[in-house]
Design an enzyme around this catalytic site. Structure first.
Site, short mmCIF file in Angstrom:
data_model
loop_
_atom_site.label_atom_id
_atom_site.label_comp_id
_atom_site.label_asym_id
_atom_site.label_seq_id
_atom_site.Cartn_x
_atom_site.Cartn_y
_atom_site.Cartn_z
N LEU A 1 0.86 -0.99 0.00
CA LEU A 1 0.00 0.06 0.07
C LEU A 1 0.81 1.11 -0.11
CD1 LEU A 1 -1.93 -2.41 1.13
CD2 LEU A 1 -3.03 -0.41 2.45
N CYS A 2 0.33 2.24 -0.56
CA CYS A 2 0.87 3.45 -0.56
C CYS A 2 2.13 3.72 -0.88
CB CYS A 2 0.81 4.12 1.08
SG CYS A 2 1.31 6.01 1.22
N ILE A 3 3.35 3.87 -0.13
CA ILE A 3 4.60 4.01 -0.45
C ILE A 3 5.46 2.77 -0.68
CG2 ILE A 3 5.55 4.48 1.85
CD1 ILE A 3 7.47 6.68 0.44
#
Length: 208
Positions: free
Chosen positions: A134-136
């Site tokens: 997820l995300c980074i």
């Protein structure tokens, strides 16, 4: 019942795990009738950020101890994680991924992953088990799956209505080495990425 291993990187978006992403992910896992157990490396954080001011704090905190705040005790040292006992892997975002689980925040394209994190992620990949970054967290993907790894994006809707939130995750995200080495448009982030901008913006979460 399916079992999901969740790797955390501390507690707090600027120096650890993004708490909203972690909690909503754990909730989504339970909604699907699966169980989860969290893991984190038993190491010191790279640094500690005051989440009110964004400034460094003159203290040391442990990644595993801080991550236990989110997991409410349902957490173990990453060295005890046996991928053979789990059906899937999930890594929430937060700058701890780029500062504690790896050094991407400082080394960019030349980054390395903590050896225990790499061992676990690599084993899930070798066994072809689902892995959500997820995300980074997709910044770790080229070092696990190799440049050019492709997968698909997933959207999860959290119910009931008063808790509804759309959360996007990258499932073995589309990734090319150009994301880390040039100003080419990055399909994982839907924006232009280059390693030089990351270290200069300590509170760069808002810039991703």
């Amino acid at each position: 019942m399916k079992k999901i291993a969740v790797i955390l990187s501390g507690s707090g978006v600027f120096d650890g795990t993004e708490i909203h992403e972690a909690v909503l992910s754990l909730y989504a896992i339970e909604l699907e009738g699966a169980s989860w157990h969290c893991f984190a490396p038993n190491i010191d954080q790279h640094h500690v950020i005051n989440h009110l001011t964004g400034e460094d704090m003159p203290e040391t905190r442990n990644v595993l101890v801080e991550a236990a705040r989110i997991a409410r005790g349902q957490i173990s040292d990453i060295t005890t994680l046996n991928p053979a006992e789990y059906d899937a892997l999930l890594l929430p975002g937060g700058f701890g991924v780029a500062k504690n689980l790896s050094d991407f925040a400082f080394a960019g394209a030349d980054c390395t992953i903590h050896p225990d994190i790499k061992r676990v992620c690599q084993q899930f990949a070798d066994e072809e088990k689902p892995a959500a970054y997820l995300c980074i967290a997709p910044t770790l993907i080229p070092l696990i799956y190799g440049p050019g790894a492709k997968g698909r994006s997933a959207r999860i809707r959290i119910q009931p209505a008063h808790l509804t939130k759309w959360a996007e995750s990258i499932l073995i995200a589309r990734w090319t080495s150009s994301c880390l080495t040039s100003n080419a448009a990055c399909s994982a982030h839907r924006r232009t990425c280059w390693p030089g901008q990351f270290p200069r913006r300590r509170r760069g979460f808002k810039n991703w």
